[in-house]
Design a protein around this motif. Structure first.
Motif, PDB file in Angstrom:
ATOM      1  N   ARG A 173       0.771  -1.143   0.001  1.00 42.54           N
ATOM      2  CA  ARG A 173       0.137   0.014  -0.066  1.00 42.54           C
ATOM      3  C   ARG A 173       0.970   1.251  -0.028  1.00 42.54           C
ATOM      4  O   ARG A 173       1.876   1.207   0.930  1.00 42.54           O
ATOM      5  N   GLY A 174       0.473   2.156  -0.876  1.00 41.80           N
ATOM      6  CA  GLY A 174       1.492   3.304  -0.976  1.00 41.80           C
ATOM      7  C   GLY A 174       1.283   4.453  -1.685  1.00 41.80           C
ATOM      8  O   GLY A 174      -0.048   4.360  -2.489  1.00 41.80           O
ATOM      9  N   ASN A 175       1.510   5.672  -1.522  1.00 41.22           N
ATOM     10  CA  ASN A 175       1.172   6.879  -2.283  1.00 41.22           C
ATOM     11  C   ASN A 175       1.747   6.575  -3.788  1.00 41.22           C
ATOM     12  O   ASN A 175       3.017   6.758  -3.928  1.00 41.22           O
ATOM     13  N   ARG A 176       1.141   6.272  -4.668  1.00 41.13           N
ATOM     14  CA  ARG A 176       1.470   6.129  -5.930  1.00 41.13           C
ATOM     15  C   ARG A 176       0.280   6.921  -6.850  1.00 41.13           C
ATOM     16  O   ARG A 176      -0.734   7.124  -6.463  1.00 41.13           O
ATOM     17  N   ILE A 177       0.780   7.098  -8.189  1.00 40.66           N
ATOM     18  CA  ILE A 177       0.014   7.604  -9.124  1.00 40.66           C
ATOM     19  C   ILE A 177      -1.134   6.611  -9.535  1.00 40.66           C
ATOM     20  O   ILE A 177      -0.749   5.520  -9.801  1.00 40.66           O
ATOM     21  N   VAL A 178      -2.430   7.048  -9.610  1.00 38.29           N
ATOM     22  CA  VAL A 178      -3.405   6.144  -9.818  1.00 38.29           C
ATOM     23  C   VAL A 178      -4.036   6.851 -10.942  1.00 38.29           C
ATOM     24  O   VAL A 178      -4.348   8.024 -11.089  1.00 38.29           O
ATOM     25  N   SER A 179      -4.840   6.085 -11.777  1.00 40.44           N
ATOM     26  CA  SER A 179      -5.610   6.873 -12.879  1.00 40.44           C
ATOM     27  C   SER A 179      -6.848   6.914 -12.230  1.00 40.44           C
ATOM     28  O   SER A 179      -7.833   5.857 -11.727  1.00 40.44           O
ATOM     29  N   TRP A 180      -7.416   8.285 -12.095  1.00 40.51           N
ATOM     30  CA  TRP A 180      -8.317   8.716 -11.539  1.00 40.51           C
ATOM     31  C   TRP A 180      -9.533   9.286 -12.457  1.00 40.51           C
ATOM     32  O   TRP A 180      -9.276  10.220 -13.325  1.00 40.51           O
ATOM     33  N   THR A 345      -8.510   8.205 -21.116  1.00 37.61           N
ATOM     34  CA  THR A 345      -9.854   8.384 -20.710  1.00 37.61           C
ATOM     35  C   THR A 345     -10.430   7.093 -20.113  1.00 37.61           C
ATOM     36  O   THR A 345     -10.202   6.130 -20.229  1.00 37.61           O
ATOM     37  N   CYS A 346     -11.672   7.553 -19.421  1.00 42.44           N
ATOM     38  CA  CYS A 346     -12.224   6.602 -18.684  1.00 42.44           C
ATOM     39  C   CYS A 346     -12.921   5.634 -19.818  1.00 42.44           C
ATOM     40  O   CYS A 346     -13.784   6.049 -20.505  1.00 42.44           O
ATOM     41  N   TYR A 347     -12.979   4.456 -19.636  1.00 42.97           N
ATOM     42  CA  TYR A 347     -13.456   3.590 -20.629  1.00 42.97           C
ATOM     43  C   TYR A 347     -14.884   3.239 -20.674  1.00 42.97           C
ATOM     44  O   TYR A 347     -15.677   2.936 -21.688  1.00 42.97           O
ATOM     45  N   LYS A 348     -15.280   3.806 -19.558  1.00 42.88           N
ATOM     46  CA  LYS A 348     -17.108   3.743 -19.563  1.00 42.88           C
ATOM     47  C   LYS A 348     -17.722   5.037 -19.917  1.00 42.88           C
ATOM     48  O   LYS A 348     -18.672   5.040 -20.576  1.00 42.88           O
ATOM     49  N   CYS A 349     -17.040   6.144 -19.532  1.00 42.15           N
ATOM     50  CA  CYS A 349     -17.583   7.494 -19.734  1.00 42.15           C
ATOM     51  C   CYS A 349     -17.169   8.304 -20.697  1.00 42.15           C
ATOM     52  O   CYS A 349     -17.464   9.410 -20.949  1.00 42.15           O
ATOM     53  N   GLY A 350     -15.722   8.010 -21.138  1.00 42.10           N
ATOM     54  CA  GLY A 350     -15.066   9.030 -21.874  1.00 42.10           C
ATOM     55  C   GLY A 350     -14.508  10.134 -21.008  1.00 42.10           C
ATOM     56  O   GLY A 350     -13.884  10.827 -21.911  1.00 42.10           O
ATOM     57  N   THR A 351     -14.549  10.258 -20.082  1.00 50.59           N
ATOM     58  CA  THR A 351     -14.130  11.352 -19.300  1.00 50.59           C
ATOM     59  C   THR A 351     -12.423  11.361 -19.199  1.00 50.59           C
ATOM     60  O   THR A 351     -12.050  10.265 -19.036  1.00 50.59           O
ATOM     61  N   VAL A 352     -11.882  12.398 -19.373  1.00 44.97           N
ATOM     62  CA  VAL A 352     -10.462  12.646 -19.162  1.00 44.97           C
ATOM     63  C   VAL A 352      -9.959  12.301 -17.926  1.00 44.97           C
ATOM     64  O   VAL A 352     -10.374  12.531 -16.970  1.00 44.97           O
ATOM     65  N   ILE A 353      -8.972  10.894 -17.796  1.00 53.15           N
ATOM     66  CA  ILE A 353      -8.393  10.535 -16.751  1.00 53.15           C
ATOM     67  C   ILE A 353      -7.512  11.741 -16.084  1.00 53.15           C
ATOM     68  O   ILE A 353      -6.604  12.290 -16.765  1.00 53.15           O
ATOM     69  N   GLU A 354      -7.679  11.803 -14.767  1.00 55.16           N
ATOM     70  CA  GLU A 354      -6.966  12.956 -14.071  1.00 55.16           C
ATOM     71  C   GLU A 354      -6.020  12.028 -13.108  1.00 55.16           C
ATOM     72  O   GLU A 354      -6.533  11.638 -12.106  1.00 55.16           O
TER      73      GLU A 354
END
Length: 709
Positions: A173-180, A345-354
């Motif tokens: 478990r750690g502080n890492r970059i995740v696709s949000w 992008t999010c595969y479901k809604c197409g929103t740009v991943i931050e």
RNA sequence: GCGCGGUUAGCUCAGUUGGUAGAGCAACCCGUUUACACCGGGAAGGUCGUAGGUUCGAGUCCUACACCGCGCACCA
């Protein structure tokens, strides 16, 4: 003769009755199969998404798998096809969110327990529907062993695995970059992200003595490191760690020079500033050089106070305003329009991943992938079609760690405690930990759920009752995993890795991947295009048998299939052809005793031999999963040899009573053989006919007859 | 950028180790023969994406290229 035979074949009055006959016989359950069956054949059904209704892809799955299973059962294997339903975590939650939206509600702010209960009810209601639809397809699976991905036994094993992986140091478990995803408010693994090509502006900004290029000026507020390649002669006067004072968006700042080889000297200006909180590559540079990281954008895509006057604005709206300000300050050197780049992008809604830095659970994949690679490379797992092996090994060789935390309620809760002070995470499947083992401070329950693939990735051994259940000992490793090609990483590769890790054995010996089902024009089916073909409409119209054989003829593994009504219609005629041929055969063999050692005339002997040869070929092809060719050959033989030649020829012989017996024997034995061979493909009509054969009174169901190899 | 798959009859696709191109559907002509008009008989239809190469011989093997589809990738 049975009176039904005098009318055309009617699937509607037949199929449900036949399915009940099969189900009541108990033969879907391998324990009830007659005879001494030493060898097992095991196929685990990909758990069907319980949130909707059966689509064309499911129709294909049920058809191909049922063909495999019926064939093996007839070949004398102790055959298990284990069905299951999938709570389908995020997928279902998205479906349910849409429902909430329609009702003017939203999941945010809802009591998680209430939301969970609502989705559970929704899923259970839909699952009844799904199960009856699977029956409609003729699936001969063992319902007595049915599993649901949220069953207690499933959760128990998944927890054990989590605990063990944690103890083995495979989970961290750690502080890492995740696709949000700012819309869905959850992180994803790399597989849930799509790459989308976009054309945007590319801004060249003055950053002290440097010019930096960026497509995302809104992230630049906190940029205080400028990264250069150590070998770049243009910047040789600058040294690593050098401080430079410069004017930036909201005033003067002090920047630090960093030299890193990751920089591409050819790209842009060769100078780059970094935003470690919102970019994976930047994050890695920051880690390497131990640099500060600061959040600029919040979870909803809005700018934080560091953006000064822009704080609170959404990044989309802020971008042009920021550029305007930079222009006023004379910090914009130029703007390239038409910059082609890739946005995630999010595969479901197409929103740009931050990308965001978050503290979540990750699985160390390298050690798991290495074991999987070994088994795939030494052919302990074989792929059909073969090229999926290459695709898989490439992915495994370049595998990334797997973020298994999801910020959604619909799933299996992660059994862990998190320290409220130091954020240390502790696996706690017995719910016993009350103090942080590191700092002794208060802990709270991890509010996240597992990525749904973390649990379904364990499906084969979970559903068979690992480790102690008899089924696990009897049926594991399973023989084949048949699923859609697009699940090759999501699911198949992960099942291999987790299966090897937990049981030490491969979860299946073969992988069979089918392609997508497209519409008649070869286009992807989608609700918005309005070209979705409902398999149940087709079975209603043409019969399930017609649908099934239409799905397999000419459908080579791995390639997508164009589904048209005309094709299915053609096979409806086929079912009727068999029906009518049977009428002729039974009509002409009334009161005729089939001798055990028939004497054929010359041409009948040839025909008898011809079918034997064909059956040999077909059996080999069945073992090679070439159902597309077997179905076609059987179709062709039945129609154009048996019906067009053999039946026609027999008419004269019977009428003139010349070699009539030879003809009758041939008619009867060929029909019998063909019914058996066709049964896996078109089980309903063949079973129904079988029940009307004169021998059927003392005979068993066609589904457990011996395959005529 | 790297990789994978595809390109064969109007349409959908087969084509197993290289040996004279196949099926289904559609279209065409003929035919109601005692299982079936949800039928039967017949004929037609392809220089196998392009260009080279290997070979006695290539749809099949090799090399480039084109187009279509898809996957992977930290180029700001």
């Amino acid at each position: 003769m049975d009176e039904k035979l005098l009318k055309p074949y009617d699937p509607k009055t037949t199929e449900d009755r036949i399915y009940k006959l099969w189900e009541d016989s108990g033969f879907f359950n391998p324990d009830n199969l007659p005879g001494d069956r030493k060898d097992t054949f095991t196929l685990i059904m990909p758990p069907t998404n319980a949130n909707g209704s059966l689509h064309a892809g499911h129709g294909l799955v049920m058809t191909i798998e049922d063909i495999m299973v019926r064939y093996k059962r007839m070949r004398g294997f102790k055959t298990l096809w284990l069905p299951g339903l999938d709570h389908a975590g995020f997928e279902t939650q998205v479906v349910y969110e849409k429902k909430l939206e329609k009702e003017g509600r939203t999941r945010f702010g809802m009591d998680p327990k209430v939301l969970y209960k609502e989705i559970l009810d929704f899923t259970l209601t839909n699952s009844k529907n799904i199960k009856s639809q699977i029956r409609k397809m003729g699936a001969s699976c063992d319902w007595s062993r049915e599993k649901f991905t949220l069953d207690d036994s499933v959760i128990k094993t998944v927890y054990q695995t989590f605990k063990r992986m944690n103890e083995d140091g495979l989970i961290y478990r750690g502080n890492r970059i995740v696709s949000w995803c700012p819309k869905h408010q959850t992180s994803f693994s790399d597989l849930e992200i799509l790459d989308e090509e976009r054309i945007d502006n590319f801004y060249y900004l003055k950053y002290g003595p440097f010019t930096i290029a960026t497509s995302r000026p809104e992230t630049k507020f906190g940029d205080k490191y400028v990264v250069l390649h150590p070998d770049d002669k243009r910047y040789s006067e600058y040294t690593n760690g050098q401080k430079i004072k410069l004017e930036w968006i909201n005033g003067p700042i002090e920047a630090t020079v960093i030299k890193d080889e990751m920089i591409d000297m050819e790209f842009g200006t060769g100078a780059m500033t970094i935003t470690p909180w919102h970019d994976k590559a930047d994050f890695e540079i920051a880690e390497r050089h131990n640099l500060d990281k600061e959040q600029i954008i919040d979870e909803y895509g809005k700018l934080l106070p560091i953006a000064g006057e822009f704080a609170g604005q959404h990044i989309k709206k802020a971008r042009p305003l920021i550029i305007e300000k930079l222009q006023k300050k004379g910090l914009v050197e130029k703007i390239d329009e038409g910059y082609k780049h890739v946005v995630r992008t999010c595969y479901k809604c197409g929103t740009v991943i931050e990308p965001q830095i978050k503290s979540q659970w990750f699985v160390k994949m390298k050690p798991l992938a290495e074991k999987a690679l070994e088994k795939i490379n030494n052919e302990e797992i074989k792929y059909v079609p073969e090229h999926y092996k290459k695709i898989t090994t490439y992915w495994l060789e370049n595998i990334m760690d797997w973020n298994i935390s999801r910020q959604i309620v619909w799933g299996i809760p992660i059994p862990a405690k998190i320290c409220t002070k130091c954020d240390h995470g502790m696996a706690d499947i017995e719910n016993k930990i009350s103090k942080c083992e590191k700092c002794g401070d208060e802990v709270k329950q991890d509010g996240d759920t597992f990525d749904t693939w973390f649990s379904s990735g364990q499906w084969p051994y979970v559903v068979l009752g690992y480790p102690d259940n008899n089924d696990f000992k009897t049926f594991y490793p399973t023989d084949i995993m048949e699923t859609a090609g697009d699940l090759v990483f999501f699911w198949v590769a992960r099942m291999i890795m987790l299966g090897l890790y937990v049981t030490g054995k491969v979860p299946f010996k073969n992988v069979y991947m089918h392609g997508m089902v497209l519409d008649a024009k070869g286009q992807k089916m989608s609700k918005s295009k309005g070209n979705v073909i409902d398999p149940l409409t087709l079975t209603e119209k043409f019969g399930t048998d017609a649908f099934r054989i239409g799905m397999v003829v000419g459908n080579t593994p791995g390639t997508s299939l164009s589904l048209s009504e005309d094709k299915i219609k053609g096979y409806k005629n086929f079912a009727n052809k068999i029906w009518n041929a049977t009428r002729f055969v039974l009509d002409n063999t009334k009161n005729f005793q089939i001798p055990t050692n028939p004497e054929y005339d010359e041409e009948d002997k040839k025909s008898d031999e011809e079918l034997r040869v064909l059956m040999k070929e077909i059996t080999k092809e069945m073992d090679e999963y070439k159902f597309y060719i077997v179905a076609e050959k059987l179709y062709h033989y039945f129609w154009h040899t048996f019906a067009d030649i053999i039946i026609e020829r027999s008419k004269k012989k019977i009428l003139n009573n010349t070699n009539a017996d030879s003809a009758k024997v041939l008619l009867y034995t060929q029909l019998t053989t063909l019914l058996k061979a066709l049964h896996p493909f078109i089980p309903f009509v063949t079973e129904e006919i079988w029940s009307m054969m004169p021998h059927s009174k003392n005979k068993q169901l066609l589904m457990i007859e011996k395959w005529p190899s």
